[in-house]
Write a protein that holds these residues in place. Structure first.
Motif, PDB file in Angstrom:
ATOM      1  N   CYS A  41       0.843  -1.196   0.000  1.00  0.00           N
ATOM      2  CA  CYS A  41       0.000   0.000   0.000  1.00  0.00           C
ATOM      3  C   CYS A  41       0.882   1.252   0.000  1.00  0.00           C
ATOM      4  CB  CYS A  41      -0.906   0.007   1.223  1.00  0.00           C
ATOM      5  SG  CYS A  41      -2.033   1.417   1.255  1.00  0.00           S
ATOM      6  N   HIS A  43       0.300   3.965   1.232  1.00  0.00           N
ATOM      7  CA  HIS A  43       0.126   4.718   2.482  1.00  0.00           C
ATOM      8  C   HIS A  43       1.223   4.364   3.485  1.00  0.00           C
ATOM      9  CE1 HIS A  43      -2.389   5.527   6.314  1.00  0.00           C
ATOM     10  NE2 HIS A  43      -1.658   6.579   6.014  1.00  0.00           N
ATOM     11  N   CYS A  65      -7.401  -1.596   0.288  1.00  0.00           N
ATOM     12  CA  CYS A  65      -6.454  -1.886   1.363  1.00  0.00           C
ATOM     13  C   CYS A  65      -7.260  -2.144   2.633  1.00  0.00           C
ATOM     14  CB  CYS A  65      -5.486  -0.730   1.571  1.00  0.00           C
ATOM     15  SG  CYS A  65      -4.322  -1.048   2.923  1.00  0.00           S
ATOM     16  N   HIS A  68      -6.707   0.714   6.131  1.00  0.00           N
ATOM     17  CA  HIS A  68      -7.433   1.973   6.306  1.00  0.00           C
ATOM     18  C   HIS A  68      -8.441   2.217   5.189  1.00  0.00           C
ATOM     19  CE1 HIS A  68      -3.435   2.697   8.359  1.00  0.00           C
ATOM     20  NE2 HIS A  68      -4.309   2.743   9.345  1.00  0.00           N
ATOM     21  N   ALA A  70      -8.240   2.320   1.813  1.00  0.00           N
ATOM     22  CA  ALA A  70      -7.938   2.990   0.541  1.00  0.00           C
ATOM     23  C   ALA A  70      -8.480   2.154  -0.613  1.00  0.00           C
ATOM     24  CB  ALA A  70      -6.429   3.187   0.386  1.00  0.00           C
TER      25      ALA A  70
END
Ligand code: FES
Length: 109
Positions: A41, A43, A65, A68, A70
């Protein structure tokens, strides 16, 4: 070249994870086209899935994902919602020969 799997090992609108050379990546089949990405990811750099081979949202129309939430477009890996908005998953080049998905080892190092 390394053989990942037969294209029929992935159902349409489903995904499958792989680990080779300690690198994690996954394939998605949508409208019978294969898309291959690093399982990382943008992030936090962690793997996206919580359940093995489950990389899609409940509608099976976007990559999600699980950490969180996404959401990424299947066709190009662009994040369209979540903390890494407008960042992209890293696509991995591949070829299909005799209906098997093949990747070059150099793309996995
Ligand atoms: S780690 Fe993927 S959205 Fe946060």
């Amino acid at each position: 070249m390394i053989t990942l799997c037969h294209i029929n090992d992935i159902n349409d609108n489903h995904s499958k994870g792989f680990t080779l050379n300690e690198r994690h990546f996954f394939a998605v089949k949508k409208y019978n086209a294969i898309h291959l990405y690093q399982n990382k990811c943008p992030h936090l750099g962690i793997q996206l899935e919580m359940v093995p081979d489950q990389f899609l949202d409940t509608s099976h129309s976007l990559i999600m994902c699980s950490m969180h939430g996404a959401l990424f477009r299947i066709e190009d890996g662009l994040c369209i919602s979540g903390p890494c908005l407008e960042q992209s998953l890293q696509a991995i080049p591949f070829t299909i020969e005799n209906d098997f998905i093949l990747v070059n080892e150099t793309h996995l190092n």
